[in-house]
Design a protein around this motif. Structure first.
Motif, PDB file in Angstrom:
ATOM      1  N   LEU A   9       0.837  -1.194   0.000  1.00  9.39           N
ATOM      2  CA  LEU A   9       0.000   0.000   0.000  1.00  9.39           C
ATOM      3  C   LEU A   9       0.870   1.242   0.000  1.00  9.39           C
ATOM      4  O   LEU A   9       0.553   2.234  -0.663  1.00  9.39           O
ATOM      5  N   ILE A  18      -9.622   4.329  -1.824  1.00  8.53           N
ATOM      6  CA  ILE A  18      -8.939   4.979  -0.701  1.00  8.53           C
ATOM      7  C   ILE A  18      -9.363   6.434  -0.611  1.00  8.53           C
ATOM      8  O   ILE A  18      -9.677   6.952   0.477  1.00  8.53           O
ATOM      9  N   SER A  48     -12.883   6.749   0.630  1.00 14.00           N
ATOM     10  CA  SER A  48     -12.927   6.406   2.057  1.00 14.00           C
ATOM     11  C   SER A  48     -12.358   7.520   2.916  1.00 14.00           C
ATOM     12  O   SER A  48     -12.866   7.786   4.007  1.00 14.00           O
ATOM     13  N   CYS A  49     -11.321   8.172   2.444  1.00 10.89           N
ATOM     14  CA  CYS A  49     -10.761   9.299   3.190  1.00 10.89           C
ATOM     15  C   CYS A  49     -11.766  10.451   3.260  1.00 10.89           C
ATOM     16  O   CYS A  49     -11.860  11.144   4.281  1.00 10.89           O
ATOM     17  N   VAL A  53      -8.997   3.286   6.459  1.00 11.13           N
ATOM     18  CA  VAL A  53      -7.748   3.865   5.952  1.00 11.13           C
ATOM     19  C   VAL A  53      -7.039   4.577   7.106  1.00 11.13           C
ATOM     20  O   VAL A  53      -7.637   5.448   7.755  1.00 11.13           O
ATOM     21  N   CYS A  74      -4.382   9.006   4.609  1.00 11.31           N
ATOM     22  CA  CYS A  74      -5.229  10.108   4.139  1.00 11.31           C
ATOM     23  C   CYS A  74      -4.441  11.407   4.060  1.00 11.31           C
ATOM     24  O   CYS A  74      -4.627  12.211   3.130  1.00 11.31           O
ATOM     25  N   CYS A 134      -2.504  11.522   0.994  1.00 14.06           N
ATOM     26  CA  CYS A 134      -3.346  11.701  -0.203  1.00 14.06           C
ATOM     27  C   CYS A 134      -3.985  13.085  -0.272  1.00 14.06           C
ATOM     28  O   CYS A 134      -4.795  13.345  -1.170  1.00 14.06           O
TER      29      CYS A 134
END
Length: 358
Positions: free
Chosen positions: A26, A79, A82-83, A189, A194, A197
């Motif tokens: 990941l 991801i 989800s963040c 996550v 996060c 990202c």
């Protein structure tokens, strides 16, 4: 199923196994420069879901880089969603992935559905260029489709199996795909992921807020399709049956559904079965009615509906109102009143029971 297909449908089990076989971490997906393109494509998937449809590139089995890019962009897009942890975005993303799959599934050969349907634990048979699906699977997939033609009683059933066309099967699978994606979001996550990202999330957050700003608050707290006026119920049934509505009826149905609180995405989902469905054109028209141009259009009155020949099978309630929204308001009021009466009937019994216990 070949690699090109698993890249088109990255939520199926075979795609997950393929990505796992790549044996990458990941951390590499999030930080490695080698995966820059996958991350950009993952962000693009989410942005496209906010704007409309997720477009899939044309690929052949020899396009290894494209296939890898599509496969790795999917977990990254999950991801990002989800963040954000926003229910509106989650629903919109799941719907966009499902609609995109529906459009490609319609073009697949009959044989392709064997492996695909098996991944959703759906059994079917080929019969006279159509599908026969067991009624339990049919009910499971069609339960979220409100139009009357999807009701089991309105379907031909042979020895427990329901006859449907390839396009109808693809439409049912769209519901299964949407449910699978939405029910598995958000994933857990770690906060540090996060944070890493954030540069991708900034653009998504801005696009999401702009999209949300196009929707006004509805006076209605719930959407109850069984209380719709006959004209709207008939229009929805025809739409999901693949019948092209007159422009005036499309406007009436769309403006009514928007006024009671249905989202643009929900209405787009209704129109996907239309033979002339064009996702960009449909979205533009619906959002224009919703107020993207600065004017929020209200549904036409009953007299206008009659003038255009859009008044269908008026019932006793129709004789007492002059607007489709008033029909819905009255039906909601009567339902609320009846519910209160039932509560009042039960209350004395509950009090008596509690008194006896004391």
């Amino acid at each position: 199923m070949d690699n090109k297909d698993i890249a088109l449908y990255p939520y199926i089990s075979e795609a997950s196994r393929y990505v796992e076989s790549l044996d990458f971490s990941l951390d590499r997906l999030i930080t490695s420069r080698a995966f820059d393109s996958a991350r950009i494509r993952g962000k693009e998937r989410v942005l496209q879901s906010i704007a409309g449809e997720i477009t899939k590139p044309s690929m052949s089995n020899s396009d290894e880089q494209k296939i890898l890019l599509e496969l790795l962009s999917y977990p990254f897009s999950r991801i990002l969603v989800s963040c954000m942890d926003d229910p509106f975005l989650t629903r919109r993303y799941a719907l966009a992935e499902a609609v995109s799959s529906y459009r490609s599934l319609k073009a697949q050969d009959f044989s392709f559905f064997e492996d695909f349907a098996q991944d959703f634990d759906i059994e079917f048979q080929f019969h006279d260029s159509s599908f026969r699906v067991h009624f339990t699977d049919y009910i499971k997939l069609a339960s979220s489709l409100k139009a009357i033609e999807w009701k089991l009683v309105n379907r031909k059933m042979v020895r427990g199996n329901v006859d449907i066309s390839k396009e109808e099967f693809a439409r049912l699978l769209q519901e299964g795909i949407k449910h699978r994606i939405e029910s598995n979001l958000p994933v857990s996550v770690p906060p540090e992921v996060c944070e890493a990202c954030e540069s991708y999330l900034v653009e998504i957050r801005t696009a999401l807020e702009e999209r949300k700003s196009n929707f006004g608050d509805s006076e209605f707290e719930s959407i109850e399709s069984d209380l719709f006026p006959p004209c709207v119920t008939h229009a929805i049934a025809n739409t999901q049956a693949g019948v092209n509505l007159a422009h005036s009826m499309r406007f009436a149905m769309t403006s009514f559904l928007l006024s009671i609180g249905m989202t643009v995405d929900d209405i787009m989902n209704l129109f996907t079965a239309s033979p002339d469905f064009d996702i960009e054109k449909a979205r533009y028209q619906i959002e224009h009615i919703a107020g993207s141009s600065g004017t929020h259009y209200k549904p036409p009155s009953c007299s206008t509906m009659q003038t255009y020949g859009n008044c269908y099978a008026p019932d006793e309630m129709c004789k007492k109102i002059n607007h489709p929204l008033n029909y819905y308001r009255r039906k909601l009021w009567f339902k609320s009143r009846d519910a209160k009466k039932e509560t009042q009937k039960e209350t004395p019994d509950v009090i008596a029971e509690q008194t006896q216990q004391k």
